[in-house]
Scaffold this active site. Structure first.
Site, PDB file in Angstrom:
ATOM      1  N   GLY A 105       0.815  -1.214   0.000  1.00 10.59           N
ATOM      2  CA  GLY A 105       0.000   0.000   0.000  1.00 10.59           C
ATOM      3  C   GLY A 105       0.843   1.256   0.000  1.00 10.59           C
ATOM      4  O   GLY A 105       0.624   2.172  -0.797  1.00 10.59           O
ATOM      5  N   THR A 109       7.630  -0.361   1.778  1.00  9.97           N
ATOM      6  CA  THR A 109       7.993  -1.413   2.724  1.00  9.97           C
ATOM      7  C   THR A 109       9.428  -1.867   2.471  1.00  9.97           C
ATOM      8  O   THR A 109       9.766  -2.319   1.385  1.00  9.97           O
ATOM      9  CB  THR A 109       7.033  -2.605   2.595  1.00  9.97           C
ATOM     10  OG1 THR A 109       5.690  -2.143   2.769  1.00  9.97           O
ATOM     11  CG2 THR A 109       7.348  -3.668   3.631  1.00  9.97           C
ATOM     12  N   GLU A 173      -6.141  -4.124   1.178  1.00 11.38           N
ATOM     13  CA  GLU A 173      -6.064  -5.578   1.092  1.00 11.38           C
ATOM     14  C   GLU A 173      -7.292  -6.153   0.395  1.00 11.38           C
ATOM     15  O   GLU A 173      -7.184  -7.077  -0.425  1.00 11.38           O
ATOM     16  CB  GLU A 173      -5.917  -6.168   2.499  1.00 11.38           C
ATOM     17  CG  GLU A 173      -4.554  -5.873   3.116  1.00 11.38           C
ATOM     18  CD  GLU A 173      -4.608  -5.713   4.628  1.00 11.38           C
ATOM     19  OE1 GLU A 173      -5.645  -6.063   5.226  1.00 11.38           O
ATOM     20  OE2 GLU A 173      -3.613  -5.236   5.196  1.00 11.38           O
TER      21      GLU A 173
END
Length: 206
Positions: A105, A109, A173
């Site tokens: 998202g 990360t 998600e």
């Protein structure tokens, strides 16, 4: 400190005098890498910093990040395609002719960005599902699918592309699930597969 964004970590400063140990939890290390540990060491040189890098912690939060991708992987196998999940013992090396699919998202990360760079260096193509296509992973990708969503991990100055009463990354998600399923439906037509031809590839050892 586990699942809050790094920009909110200044809360530790407000209770500095009451802190003996600052724990950097597994989810935060997965998201930001060792840069989180270094940042806290620099900000709190007099405190003991504990880097809690377990394999699994905050299980529900971390598992949600994998369920959609694993479901997609399963259906690719049912289509007769060769597909692997990064980190599994039987996953081979990546190289030219391969495609790495990353769902992130925030698009930042740390562990996923490392994998993206390694895959590109090995000659593989990269596709990503993300809320922020301009972020690091998106800048490396050959194919970008931009989803609406909200994430507490957005960078400074970034705004969510959708409002949601759901916590953390739930909206992203859920849209990931639908996007992956849409790709499977398209591939069924391209490959001439049906539910009947796919079912014999379903696992018979459980």
């Amino acid at each position: 400190m586990s699942i809050i964004p790094m920009r909110h970590a200044r809360i530790c400063e407000k209770v500095r005098s009451s802190i003996d140990i600052i724990e950097i939890g597994t989810p935060m290390i997965i998201e930001y890498g060792m840069s989180a540990v270094r940042a806290f060491r620099k900000a709190f040189p007099e405190k003991e910093i504990l880097a809690d890098a377990k394999t699994m912690d905050a299980g529900e939060y971390e598992a949600e990040q994998c369920f959609a991708a694993r479901g997609f992987l399963n259906r690719l196998m049912h289509l007769g395609l060769t597909a692997y999940f990064v980190g599994e013992p039987t996953t081979p090396s990546i190289g030219a002719g391969d495609l790495l699919v990353i769902g992130s998202g925030s698009g930042t990360t740390a562990s996923l960005a490392v994998n993206a760079k390694k895959a590109k260096a090995a000659g593989a193509k990269l596709a990503t599902l993300t809320i922020f296509p301009q972020a690091e992973i998106g800048s490396l990708a050959d194919v970008i699918v931009t989803l609406l969503g909200a994430t507490p991990k957005r960078g400074a100055g970034e705004t969510d592309s959708a409002a949601s009463a759901q916590p953390m990354g739930n909206l992203f998600e859920q849209l990931s699930w639908l996007t992956y399923d849409s790709v499977i439906m398209e591939l069924m037509g391209i490959l001439g597969e049906t539910a009947e031809t796919m079912f014999p590839r379903h696992a018979n050892l459980e």
